[in-house]
Design a protein around this motif. Structure first.
Motif, PDB file in Angstrom:
ATOM      1  N   VAL A 153       0.732  -0.891  -0.044  1.00  0.00           N
ATOM      2  CA  VAL A 153       0.059   0.170  -0.414  1.00  0.00           C
ATOM      3  C   VAL A 153       0.685   1.366   0.111  1.00  0.00           C
ATOM      4  O   VAL A 153       0.535   2.007  -0.682  1.00  0.00           O
ATOM      5  CB  VAL A 153      -0.977   0.097   1.079  1.00  0.00           C
ATOM      6  CG1 VAL A 153      -1.343   1.918   1.756  1.00  0.00           C
ATOM      7  CG2 VAL A 153      -1.594  -1.223   1.026  1.00  0.00           C
ATOM      8  N   LYS A 154       2.187   1.607   0.801  1.00  0.00           N
ATOM      9  CA  LYS A 154       2.602   2.603   1.117  1.00  0.00           C
ATOM     10  C   LYS A 154       3.929   2.836  -0.103  1.00  0.00           C
ATOM     11  O   LYS A 154       4.107   3.730  -0.214  1.00  0.00           O
ATOM     12  CB  LYS A 154       3.102   2.277   2.943  1.00  0.00           C
ATOM     13  CG  LYS A 154       2.191   2.687   3.823  1.00  0.00           C
ATOM     14  CD  LYS A 154       2.279   2.525   4.904  1.00  0.00           C
ATOM     15  CE  LYS A 154       1.326   2.441   5.488  1.00  0.00           C
ATOM     16  NZ  LYS A 154       1.674   2.088   7.098  1.00  0.00           N
ATOM     17  N   ASP A 155       4.156   2.153  -0.408  1.00  0.00           N
ATOM     18  CA  ASP A 155       5.242   1.839  -1.394  1.00  0.00           C
ATOM     19  C   ASP A 155       4.817   1.774  -3.046  1.00  0.00           C
ATOM     20  O   ASP A 155       6.097   1.827  -3.715  1.00  0.00           O
ATOM     21  CB  ASP A 155       6.300   0.531  -0.524  1.00  0.00           C
ATOM     22  CG  ASP A 155       7.565   1.129   0.749  1.00  0.00           C
ATOM     23  OD1 ASP A 155       6.678   0.338   1.149  1.00  0.00           O
ATOM     24  OD2 ASP A 155       8.179   1.158   0.058  1.00  0.00           O
ATOM     25  N   ILE A 156       3.877   0.782  -2.812  1.00  0.00           N
ATOM     26  CA  ILE A 156       3.696   0.150  -4.205  1.00  0.00           C
ATOM     27  C   ILE A 156       2.958   1.209  -5.069  1.00  0.00           C
ATOM     28  O   ILE A 156       2.847   1.878  -5.860  1.00  0.00           O
ATOM     29  CB  ILE A 156       3.652  -0.854  -4.251  1.00  0.00           C
ATOM     30  CG1 ILE A 156       5.422  -1.983  -4.330  1.00  0.00           C
ATOM     31  CG2 ILE A 156       3.318  -1.643  -5.715  1.00  0.00           C
ATOM     32  CD1 ILE A 156       4.838  -3.359  -4.363  1.00  0.00           C
ATOM     33  N   LEU A 157       1.861   0.716  -4.167  1.00  0.00           N
ATOM     34  CA  LEU A 157       0.138   1.526  -4.807  1.00  0.00           C
ATOM     35  C   LEU A 157       0.708   3.462  -4.803  1.00  0.00           C
ATOM     36  O   LEU A 157      -0.114   3.647  -5.281  1.00  0.00           O
ATOM     37  CB  LEU A 157      -1.038   0.636  -4.407  1.00  0.00           C
ATOM     38  CG  LEU A 157      -1.668  -0.710  -4.503  1.00  0.00           C
ATOM     39  CD1 LEU A 157      -3.072  -0.879  -3.238  1.00  0.00           C
ATOM     40  CD2 LEU A 157      -1.325  -0.701  -5.677  1.00  0.00           C
ATOM     41  N   ALA A 158       0.723   3.195  -3.774  1.00  0.00           N
ATOM     42  CA  ALA A 158       1.170   4.858  -3.336  1.00  0.00           C
ATOM     43  C   ALA A 158       2.084   5.480  -4.045  1.00  0.00           C
ATOM     44  O   ALA A 158       1.280   7.182  -4.188  1.00  0.00           O
ATOM     45  CB  ALA A 158       1.463   5.231  -1.511  1.00  0.00           C
ATOM     46  N   ALA A 159       2.488   4.649  -5.132  1.00  0.00           N
ATOM     47  CA  ALA A 159       3.895   5.268  -5.812  1.00  0.00           C
ATOM     48  C   ALA A 159       2.830   5.573  -6.939  1.00  0.00           C
ATOM     49  O   ALA A 159       3.297   6.295  -8.508  1.00  0.00           O
ATOM     50  CB  ALA A 159       4.725   4.176  -6.565  1.00  0.00           C
ATOM     51  N   MET A 160       1.872   5.153  -7.558  1.00  0.00           N
ATOM     52  CA  MET A 160       0.862   5.438  -8.529  1.00  0.00           C
ATOM     53  C   MET A 160      -0.393   6.029  -8.611  1.00  0.00           C
ATOM     54  O   MET A 160      -0.970   6.163  -7.395  1.00  0.00           O
ATOM     55  CB  MET A 160       0.830   3.446  -9.623  1.00  0.00           C
ATOM     56  CG  MET A 160       1.505   2.789  -9.283  1.00  0.00           C
ATOM     57  SD  MET A 160       0.616   0.811  -9.500  1.00  0.00           S
ATOM     58  CE  MET A 160       0.304   1.376 -11.131  1.00  0.00           C
ATOM     59  N   GLN A 161      -0.625   6.544  -9.923  1.00  0.00           N
ATOM     60  CA  GLN A 161      -1.615   7.345  -9.659  1.00  0.00           C
ATOM     61  C   GLN A 161      -2.910   6.214 -10.202  1.00  0.00           C
ATOM     62  O   GLN A 161      -2.921   5.999 -10.203  1.00  0.00           O
ATOM     63  CB  GLN A 161      -1.636   8.236 -10.375  1.00  0.00           C
ATOM     64  CG  GLN A 161      -0.644   9.805 -10.716  1.00  0.00           C
ATOM     65  CD  GLN A 161      -1.117  10.459  -9.777  1.00  0.00           C
ATOM     66  OE1 GLN A 161      -2.092  10.644  -9.480  1.00  0.00           O
ATOM     67  NE2 GLN A 161       0.437  10.719  -9.436  1.00  0.00           N
ATOM     68  N   PRO A 162      -4.203   7.051  -8.971  1.00  0.00           N
ATOM     69  CA  PRO A 162      -5.568   6.264  -8.514  1.00  0.00           C
ATOM     70  C   PRO A 162      -5.857   5.297 -10.148  1.00  0.00           C
ATOM     71  O   PRO A 162      -6.233   4.452 -10.316  1.00  0.00           O
ATOM     72  CB  PRO A 162      -6.316   6.702  -8.288  1.00  0.00           C
ATOM     73  CG  PRO A 162      -5.456   7.860  -7.123  1.00  0.00           C
ATOM     74  CD  PRO A 162      -3.894   7.987  -8.518  1.00  0.00           C
ATOM     75  N   ASP A 163      -5.546   6.314 -11.307  1.00  0.00           N
ATOM     76  CA  ASP A 163      -6.629   6.462 -12.366  1.00  0.00           C
ATOM     77  C   ASP A 163      -5.381   5.168 -13.264  1.00  0.00           C
ATOM     78  O   ASP A 163      -6.182   4.062 -13.433  1.00  0.00           O
ATOM     79  CB  ASP A 163      -6.313   7.182 -13.560  1.00  0.00           C
ATOM     80  CG  ASP A 163      -7.432   8.577 -13.130  1.00  0.00           C
ATOM     81  OD1 ASP A 163      -8.537   7.676 -13.046  1.00  0.00           O
ATOM     82  OD2 ASP A 163      -7.472   9.546 -13.912  1.00  0.00           O
ATOM     83  N   ASP A 164      -4.125   4.980 -12.722  1.00  0.00           N
ATOM     84  CA  ASP A 164      -3.414   4.084 -13.541  1.00  0.00           C
ATOM     85  C   ASP A 164      -3.257   2.418 -12.701  1.00  0.00           C
ATOM     86  O   ASP A 164      -3.242   1.614 -13.531  1.00  0.00           O
ATOM     87  CB  ASP A 164      -2.036   4.484 -12.977  1.00  0.00           C
ATOM     88  CG  ASP A 164      -0.943   5.656 -13.676  1.00  0.00           C
ATOM     89  OD1 ASP A 164      -1.313   5.697 -15.279  1.00  0.00           O
ATOM     90  OD2 ASP A 164      -0.202   6.476 -13.489  1.00  0.00           O
TER      91      ASP A 164
END
Length: 605
Positions: free
Chosen positions: A279-290
């Motif tokens: 959640v904090k390192d991988i998903l957070a680095a991406m834009q929600p649309d991506d």
């Protein structure tokens, strides 16, 4: 808005359904002897005959054992080539559960010696998973650690070796379409977690699955060694930097999801560590649309939502879902993300926010053919015991039967067929024959389990007798009766009213595939006096009943010949059955978390 919410099937010709055996014969005639490792024509045809024979009944176990032993004799020296062939591997998957212990151990050792080849082969990998399941089943029925059963001890040691090999090669196997499946199977078997059928299927094989297909229950075996292996693997996996790239691959994502689900059960502390990293390192680095533009990443997000604690759940909801739920719910692919969100929510305040966004959009959601979301919304209202009245009002508004109040009595026939009030009220000559709908039936069943199902009960009981009979004769409609009789807040007076309404229809129900099942539901829940009335009505058409397949089954099951000749004996038998049923119901009455017996309350509905 479409007046009918259910989505029709695709046009065009319906393809003829071929079994695997029929296709195999067809390809054999043109010289194609299965994909994978080549086998000659004689071997190919031999295994086709073996498959045919396995579909037939054997006279006794001795004959079956001799047959299986003989087939394995024919494979000696060629085992690796054979299990890498498409057709032969299918036969081996069916034969190995029937094999003697020494044969199974021979194949298990052979697979372990060739693990790199086997795990990455599209056919041999399935044979490996078959042997893994057989070994798990055997150790789950014995105690392999007490030294009394050498074969069971072998199965335990072998299964641990296979799983350890898969874990040690995770860097290579996680991206392989077949080896990644072996990884998922290893995780599932060691943890004992019940994993979703689709998650355990390769993405290629999912295309050939029926949507209703479900997996068999996985045998359970608790072992300290299993937990240690999972924890060691989880620790290493949770700090693996390559996960940044892995979430974008479908097969790798499936492994990540499986790790989360299995660690949640066996090592929740490590699951939390992996979850935070994702959640904090991988998903957070991406834009929600991506995130929502990649199926693999979306599936990883769904797994994170499912295993999250309240704090992480709220964070994921606010970051990725809030304000987007209406759009996602009408999208045929992203609707499953909303379903996962609804299945996982525990906080009533957060659910209230989700509800306020989804409830006004019900009409659009149904029109898009995504009624599964509304069904999940209903289930969440039931599970959390909240917003049930508001849900029912929104549903009535969606089907145009909330106002005037006189329309509300139509809610069950409308929702169960997914049609609006205006369509249902069209003249009979202009109205198409709308069938009962799977999702509509599921929603009605859930409504019956709400805390105050009075309007649903009244709607069901106010249906015309012919309409009610058609409902119970339908594959989906008949399931509504299960909920009607099992719902906690539907009382016996309502059961009696339904029985009275159906008098005169019992023969029609008894001679229908699904109606006979509905009638049996009524029978099982009825008193001896009510059963006698049903039986006597059926006996009035005894000849016709005995001439029908389903009617003949019920005639025997209900002992109607005894009722006809010896009514007193029949009553005695029925009273004994009822006593047994009530005793069993008392024993299995569900317990609350604190061990306190759950008391059932009946209302006047």
């Amino acid at each position: 808005m479409a007046s009918r919410y259910s989505r029709g099937g695709r046009g065009g010709r319906v393809k003829k359904k071929h079994t695997f055996l029929v296709k195999a014969r067809k390809y054999g005639r043109i010289g194609l002897y299965g994909r994978g490792k080549n086998v000659d024509e004689e071997t190919y045809n031999y295994f086709l005959r073996v498959m045919e024979r396995l579909k037939e009944e054997f006279e006794d176990d001795e004959e079956k054992d001799m047959f299986v032993v003989n087939v394995f004799e024919q494979t000696k020296g060629k085992e690796m080539d054979l299990i890498c062939n498409q057709v032969v591997s299918k036969v081996m998957e069916k034969l190995l559960p029937l094999a003697k212990n020494e044969t199974l151990e021979f194949y298990a050792d052979l697979l372990l010696q060739n693990m790199r080849i086997v795990c990455t082969d599209c056919y041999a990998s399935h044979v490996l998973e078959t042997v893994m399941r057989i070994c798990l089943e055997k150790i789950s029925k014995t105690n392999p650690e007490d030294g009394t059963d050498p074969h069971s001890a072998f199965c335990l040691k072998w299964l641990c070796s296979v799983c350890r090999y898969a874990f040690n090669n995770v860097e290579e196997f996680i991206s392989d379409i077949y080896a990644s499946h072996v990884l998922r199977t290893s995780l599932g078997y060691l943890s004992g977690a019940e994993l979703d059928t689709l998650l355990m299927k390769s993405y290629r094989s999912r295309r050939h699955m029926d949507n209703t297909e479900s997996s068999d229950a996985v045998p359970k075996y608790e072992s300290a060694e299993f937990v240690t292996m999972l924890r060691d693997f989880g620790e290493r996996f949770a700090s693996w930097p390559q996960l940044h790239d892995m979430v974008h691959s479908q097969d790798s994502s499936a492994v990540i999801q499986t790790v989360l689900y299995c660690l949640k059960k066996s090592a929740p502390d490590i699951c939390k560590k992996l979850l935070d990293f994702l959640v904090k390192d991988i998903l957070a680095a991406m834009q929600p649309d991506d995130v929502f533009s990649s199926a693999a990443v979306v599936h990883t997000l769904e797994a994170c939502v499912t295993v999250s604690d309240d704090e992480t759940f709220r964070q994921l909801y606010q970051t990725y879902f809030k304000g987007r739920l209406k759009a996602f719910s009408g999208n045929f692919d992203l609707k499953f993300s909303v379903v996962r969100l609804l299945d996982a929510v525990k906080d009533k305040e957060v659910f209230a926010e989700i509800f306020e966004e989804l409830a006004p959009a019900m009409e659009d959601i149904f029109a898009a053919g995504c009624g599964t979301v509304v069904f999940s919304l209903a289930n969440t209202c039931k599970r959390l015991s909240t917003l049930q009245a508001k849900f029912l009002q929104s549903l009535m508004e969606t089907f145009h039967c909330f106002t005037p109040e006189t329309r509300q009595i139509k809610i069950v026939p409308l929702v169960s067929r997914l049609i609006t009030y205006e369509v249902a009220e069209q003249p009979a000559d202009d109205q198409p024959a709308f069938k009962y709908n799977f999702i509509g039936s599921q929603i009605v069943q859930t409504l019956l389990h709400f805390g105050k199902p009075i309007k649903i009960v009244q709607s069901l009981l106010e249906m015309d007798t012919s309409q009610l009979r058609d409902l119970l004769n339908d594959t989906f409609g008949s399931r509504i009766l299960d909920a009607f009789y099992s719902a906690e807040f539907v009382g016996e007076k309502s059961h009696d009213k339904l029985f009275q309404k159906l008098q005169g229809c019992f023969y029609s129900l008894a001679t229908s595939k699904f109606g006979s099942r509905a009638l049996d539901t009524i029978w099982q829940a009825s008193s001896v006096k009510t059963r006698q009335l049903i039986g006597e009505e059926l006996l009035q058409k005894e000849t016709a009943l005995m001439g029908d397949f389903y009617g003949r089954l019920l005639f025997g099951k209900y002992a109607l010949s005894l009722l006809k000749k010896q009514k007193v004996d029949w009553k005695t038998m029925q009273e004994k059955e009822n006593k047994k049923r009530k005793l069993f119901a008392d024993i299995v009455d569900p317990l609350l978390d604190g061990g306190e017996i759950k008391k059932k309350k009946k209302t006047k509905s």
